[in-house]
Design an enzyme around this catalytic site. Sequence first.
Site, PDB file in Angstrom:
ATOM      1  N   HIS A  37       1.004  -1.272   0.081  1.00 53.35           N
ATOM      2  CA  HIS A  37       0.028   0.148   0.056  1.00 53.35           C
ATOM      3  C   HIS A  37       0.740   1.182  -0.012  1.00 53.35           C
ATOM      4  O   HIS A  37       0.530   2.194  -0.750  1.00 53.35           O
ATOM      5  CB  HIS A  37      -0.994   0.092   1.267  1.00 53.35           C
ATOM      6  CG  HIS A  37      -1.852  -1.092   1.207  1.00 53.35           C
ATOM      7  ND1 HIS A  37      -1.742  -2.109   2.292  1.00 53.35           N
ATOM      8  CD2 HIS A  37      -3.023  -1.351   0.566  1.00 53.35           C
ATOM      9  CE1 HIS A  37      -2.653  -2.723   1.985  1.00 53.35           C
ATOM     10  NE2 HIS A  37      -3.793  -2.406   1.124  1.00 53.35           N
ATOM     11  N   GLN A  61     -17.748  -6.603  -2.463  1.00 56.40           N
ATOM     12  CA  GLN A  61     -16.865  -7.482  -3.162  1.00 56.40           C
ATOM     13  C   GLN A  61     -16.724  -8.786  -2.155  1.00 56.40           C
ATOM     14  O   GLN A  61     -15.635  -9.599  -2.852  1.00 56.40           O
ATOM     15  CB  GLN A  61     -15.639  -6.808  -3.483  1.00 56.40           C
ATOM     16  CG  GLN A  61     -14.934  -6.414  -2.271  1.00 56.40           C
ATOM     17  CD  GLN A  61     -13.775  -5.508  -2.743  1.00 56.40           C
ATOM     18  OE1 GLN A  61     -14.073  -4.227  -3.181  1.00 56.40           O
ATOM     19  NE2 GLN A  61     -12.334  -6.186  -2.771  1.00 56.40           N
ATOM     20  N   GLY A 147      -2.427  -2.134  -7.750  1.00 53.61           N
ATOM     21  CA  GLY A 147      -1.322  -3.031  -7.545  1.00 53.61           C
ATOM     22  C   GLY A 147      -1.311  -4.271  -8.536  1.00 53.61           C
ATOM     23  O   GLY A 147      -2.250  -4.668  -8.822  1.00 53.61           O
TER      24      GLY A 147
HETATM   25  P1  AMP Z   1      -6.416  -3.861  -0.894  1.00 47.71           P
HETATM   26  O1  AMP Z   1      -6.155  -2.908   0.299  1.00 47.71           O
HETATM   27  O2  AMP Z   1      -5.761  -5.312  -0.498  1.00 47.71           O
HETATM   28  O3  AMP Z   1      -7.638  -3.832  -1.480  1.00 47.71           O
HETATM   29  O4  AMP Z   1      -5.383  -3.404  -2.016  1.00 47.71           O
HETATM   30  C1  AMP Z   1      -5.269  -2.043  -2.289  1.00 47.71           C
HETATM   31  C2  AMP Z   1      -4.549  -1.778  -3.428  1.00 47.71           C
HETATM   32  O5  AMP Z   1      -3.126  -1.948  -2.889  1.00 47.71           O
HETATM   33  C3  AMP Z   1      -4.667  -2.572  -4.684  1.00 47.71           C
HETATM   34  O6  AMP Z   1      -4.489  -1.725  -5.708  1.00 47.71           O
HETATM   35  C4  AMP Z   1      -3.909  -3.878  -4.642  1.00 47.71           C
HETATM   36  O7  AMP Z   1      -3.569  -4.214  -5.867  1.00 47.71           O
HETATM   37  C5  AMP Z   1      -2.680  -2.907  -4.097  1.00 47.71           C
HETATM   38  N1  AMP Z   1      -1.603  -3.982  -3.348  1.00 47.71           N
HETATM   39  C6  AMP Z   1      -2.017  -5.238  -2.359  1.00 47.71           C
HETATM   40  N2  AMP Z   1      -1.060  -5.514  -2.129  1.00 47.71           N
HETATM   41  C7  AMP Z   1       0.157  -5.284  -2.775  1.00 47.71           C
HETATM   42  C8  AMP Z   1       1.481  -5.587  -2.881  1.00 47.71           C
HETATM   43  N3  AMP Z   1       2.308  -6.493  -2.131  1.00 47.71           N
HETATM   44  N4  AMP Z   1       2.376  -4.767  -3.894  1.00 47.71           N
HETATM   45  C9  AMP Z   1       1.814  -3.700  -4.448  1.00 47.71           C
HETATM   46  N5  AMP Z   1       0.643  -3.500  -4.301  1.00 47.71           N
HETATM   47  C10 AMP Z   1      -0.433  -4.313  -3.589  1.00 47.71           C
END
Ligand code: AMP
Length: 284
Positions: A37, A61, A147
């Site tokens: 993040h 979701q 991500g």
């Molecule tokens: P989330 O909070 O899991 O919905 O993730 C929020 C954003 O962070 C999304 O765009 C994910 O793809 C990105 N993200 C989650 N894990 C990673 C990671 N290890 N490296 C890069 N981006 C990430």
Amino acid sequence: MKTIRTIAELRAALAPARRDGRTIGLVPTMGAFHAGHVSLMQRARETTDLVVVSLFVNPTQFAPTEDLSAYPRDEARDAEIAAGAGVDVLFAPPVDELYPDGFQTTVQVGALAEPLEGLQRPGHFDGVATVVTKLLSMVGPDVAFFGQKDVQQALIVRRVVRDLDIPVRIEVCPTVREPDGLAMSSRNAYLPPADRERAVALRRALDVAETAVAAGERDASAVVAAARGAMDPYGVEPEYLALVCADTLAPVDRVNGQVLVALAARVGPARLIDNTLIQTNGRP
Ligand code: AMP
């Protein structure tokens, strides 16, 4: 950093920047921040003038059987991390701000939402597409950051903004990993120590797929078999492990040009996903 709970306050907070022609960056998240993040926040900080991070565990979701109520939440910690990364606005609305009584309009995604995660999690990407469309409409960012770890989500978001003519650039940032290669994920917090060790199986499978292709293997089923074999010693069985076209997510028989290796596996109490892009020079 300002924490904002309502859409009206959010619009009011962003209006001066918009009026002055400053660029706005949006990082949509579900919180439980980790270095993945933070990398998106830093990229937004580098490339846009005003950085908004949304923190919203989006109920639409999650399937009824999934981990919505158990999803890790710690807004105070997240706020500290976001402020440290130079975020200007943390938008953390309650559920009924985004889904008030009577809510009944959703964004339904086509073929890109069908394979891989779509098969395992029916309805998941319609929930993602709906909340991302709403967030883009509220914030009106110039750039939104996602991500590569959630590659199908990133492709779907790109498709949605094209199909619905939303004026935003989507930037996809590299996957941030733990030192042993495990992709950072909020769901890693579910892993007890023994499962945490086994979780490296996902990255090992991707390593083996990359190595096989680098050594000249072009038969997709042979690459998949080698990658699956790499998970055996860890006692981890993939839910799916597939070589697909990096643009359409359609399965490929041969590795030619750019292909995506995508996999998901349950490791103890956590369901984990990962992927890697493999580029060949196009020779069969
Ligand atoms: P989330 O909070 O899991 O919905 O993730 C929020 C954003 O962070 C999304 O765009 C994910 O793809 C990105 N993200 C989650 N894990 C990673 C990671 N290890 N490296 C890069 N981006 C990430």
